[in-house]
Design an enzyme around this catalytic site. Structure first.
Site, PDB file in Angstrom:
ATOM      1  N   ASP A  28      -7.835   6.171 -13.282  1.00  0.00           N
ATOM      2  CA  ASP A  28      -7.862   5.047 -12.345  1.00  0.00           C
ATOM      3  C   ASP A  28      -9.311   4.597 -12.129  1.00  0.00           C
ATOM      4  O   ASP A  28     -10.136   5.366 -11.650  1.00  0.00           O
ATOM      5  CB  ASP A  28      -7.242   5.481 -11.015  1.00  0.00           C
ATOM      6  N   GLU A  79      -5.245   2.757 -14.968  1.00  0.00           N
ATOM      7  CA  GLU A  79      -4.930   2.014 -13.749  1.00  0.00           C
ATOM      8  C   GLU A  79      -6.096   1.144 -13.303  1.00  0.00           C
ATOM      9  O   GLU A  79      -7.239   1.588 -13.265  1.00  0.00           O
ATOM     10  CB  GLU A  79      -4.554   2.993 -12.629  1.00  0.00           C
ATOM     11  N   GLU A 125      -1.491  -2.208  -6.779  1.00  0.00           N
ATOM     12  CA  GLU A 125      -1.638  -1.745  -5.406  1.00  0.00           C
ATOM     13  C   GLU A 125      -2.309  -2.802  -4.532  1.00  0.00           C
ATOM     14  O   GLU A 125      -2.145  -2.799  -3.313  1.00  0.00           O
ATOM     15  CB  GLU A 125      -2.443  -0.448  -5.353  1.00  0.00           C
ATOM     16  N   HIS A 133       2.445   3.036  -5.810  1.00  0.00           N
ATOM     17  CA  HIS A 133       1.185   3.599  -5.331  1.00  0.00           C
ATOM     18  C   HIS A 133       1.434   4.216  -3.961  1.00  0.00           C
ATOM     19  O   HIS A 133       2.285   3.741  -3.201  1.00  0.00           O
ATOM     20  CB  HIS A 133       0.143   2.490  -5.229  1.00  0.00           C
TER      21      HIS A 133
END
Length: 391
Positions: free
Chosen positions: A204, A230, A256, A306
């Site tokens: 991420d 991500e 998200e 998320h």
């Protein structure tokens, strides 16, 4: 049954020397904005919102904008109330604070409905495809006195990653984006060496990269057998997401920082993502999350939500995970290929680990979904009061 009162609770826990960084900022504290809706029958529901930035604007929005619209209404008219709130704030609140405020209220309304009907939320949403969900540990942030001295922290990083596997997790998401790409590659390689090749590894960046840098590190992630990348670029870079998805041989995940089905529609129709990640406490609550899931299914895109925040946020995400259909169907679902996972943040978080009267059960890497009425959890009010900064 009528809504009698709506109260917000802003909770903060300073972390001291346990503070950590992502690519975007420091986390010197854990914070959460909880929402409690009281009814005239005595049933109360809990929700959570304001999970990304400061909770104060969201609390103010609930108190001054949404609460006056809801007092005296039937809390079981959830869809009606969602549409009333959304159309009421459309001119000034279609994103961010307004939708976060709606999300916490929507979660609390579903909690009330579950308690009223004596059913878990997942049953009210149509039933559970599963009673447990594969959890992935989120960790390996930037820690220590000098977060930029990555060589000094490499062994600690490897020990941290190995510790999650020793605790039973079979999937791990790590952070990148704060350092130079070559330094990040060294961190990633060290973690992969520590956990072995059989562990599901995800990365991420918290939208830290421009396109060409994301492509460069993405090619390395392919070599490291990373399952998904991500938020490689900023949420506004629709073309960048689409092109990375076409270029890289790994799943691209994001969402998200998006709100409502209307925001997700842009990501889906432009073929930006392999995995979308709505946050129940930000994207519009359960009501809108199910619409987002339906929209994603029409585009054959997987949903893996998320999750960030207190135990209320985790309980809500687990209820949602129970209801997500395998994508696509197989005789025996297989996470993460066609069924959801649940994000289990492993940073220090008393607002998850101590706030509830119940504990979350993690066995063999799977997290059990609470099966009590509503969200299936209750608040420990003494812990709430200990961390309370605003009502």
């Amino acid at each position: 049954m009528k809504i009698k009162n709506i109260t917000t609770f802003l909770l903060k826990v300073p972390l001291g020397d346990q503070r950590f960084y992502s690519s975007q900022c420091a986390f010197p504290e854990r914070n959460s904005l909880l929402v409690r809706i009281e009814t005239d029958t005595g049933i109360c529901g809990w929700g959570e919102s304001g999970q990304y930035g400061p909770g104060e604007p969201v609390a103010t929005f609930i108190e001054t904008v949404l609460k006056p619209r809801l007092i005296g209404k039937n809390p079981l008219d959830i869809n009606v109330l969602w549409e009333d709130m959304f159309t009421g704030i459309r001119d000034f609140g279609r994103k961010t604070t307004g939708i976060e405020a709606m999300s916490g209220i929507d979660i609390a309304l579903w909690d009330i409905a579950g308690k009223f009907y004596d059913k878990p939320v997942y049953e009210l949403l149509g039933g559970a495809f599963r009673k447990k969900v594969l959890g992935y540990a989120t960790g390996c942030y930037y820690r220590g006195e000098d977060v930029l001295d990555y060589k000094k922290s490499l062994q600690n990083l490897k020990d941290e990653a190995s510790g999650y596997i020793d605790a039973g997790f079979t999937a791990l998401k790590i952070k990148v984006g704060l350092l130079h790409v070559k330094e990040e590659m060294e961190r990633i390689a060290a973690i992969r060496e520590a956990v072995g090749n059989d562990i599901i590894l995800m990365v991420d960046a918290n939208h830290a990269y421009n396109f060409h840098t994301a492509k460069r590190i993405g090619k390395f992630l392919e070599e490291m057998n990373v399952h998904f990348f991500e938020e490689p670029v900023v949420p506004e870079n629709i073309h960048g997401y689409k092109t990375l998805r076409e270029t890289l041989n790994l799943a691209i995940a994001a969402g998200e920082n998006e709100f409502t089905r209307f925001g997700y529609l842009e990501l889906l129709k432009n073929e930006c993502l392999d995995i979308i990640q709505p946050n129940i406490g930000c994207a519009g609550g359960f009501t809108e999350a199910k619409r987002i899931e339906a929209l994603a299914s029409a585009y054959h895109v997987q949903v893996i939500p998320h999750c960030w925040g207190s135990g209320i946020a985790l309980a809500a995400a687990l209820q949602y995970c129970a209801t997500i259909a395998p994508s696509p169907h197989t005789a025996f679902e297989c996470a993460p290929e066609n069924s959801p996972m649940i994000e289990y943040d492993k940073n220090v978080n008393p607002l998850r680990d101590s706030l509830l009267t119940e504990t979350f059960n993690v066995n063999d890497g799977f997290v059990q979904i609470p099966d009590g009425p509503g969200l299936g959890v209750e608040i420990n009010m003494s812990v709430l009061k200990k961390h309370l900064t605003k009502t």
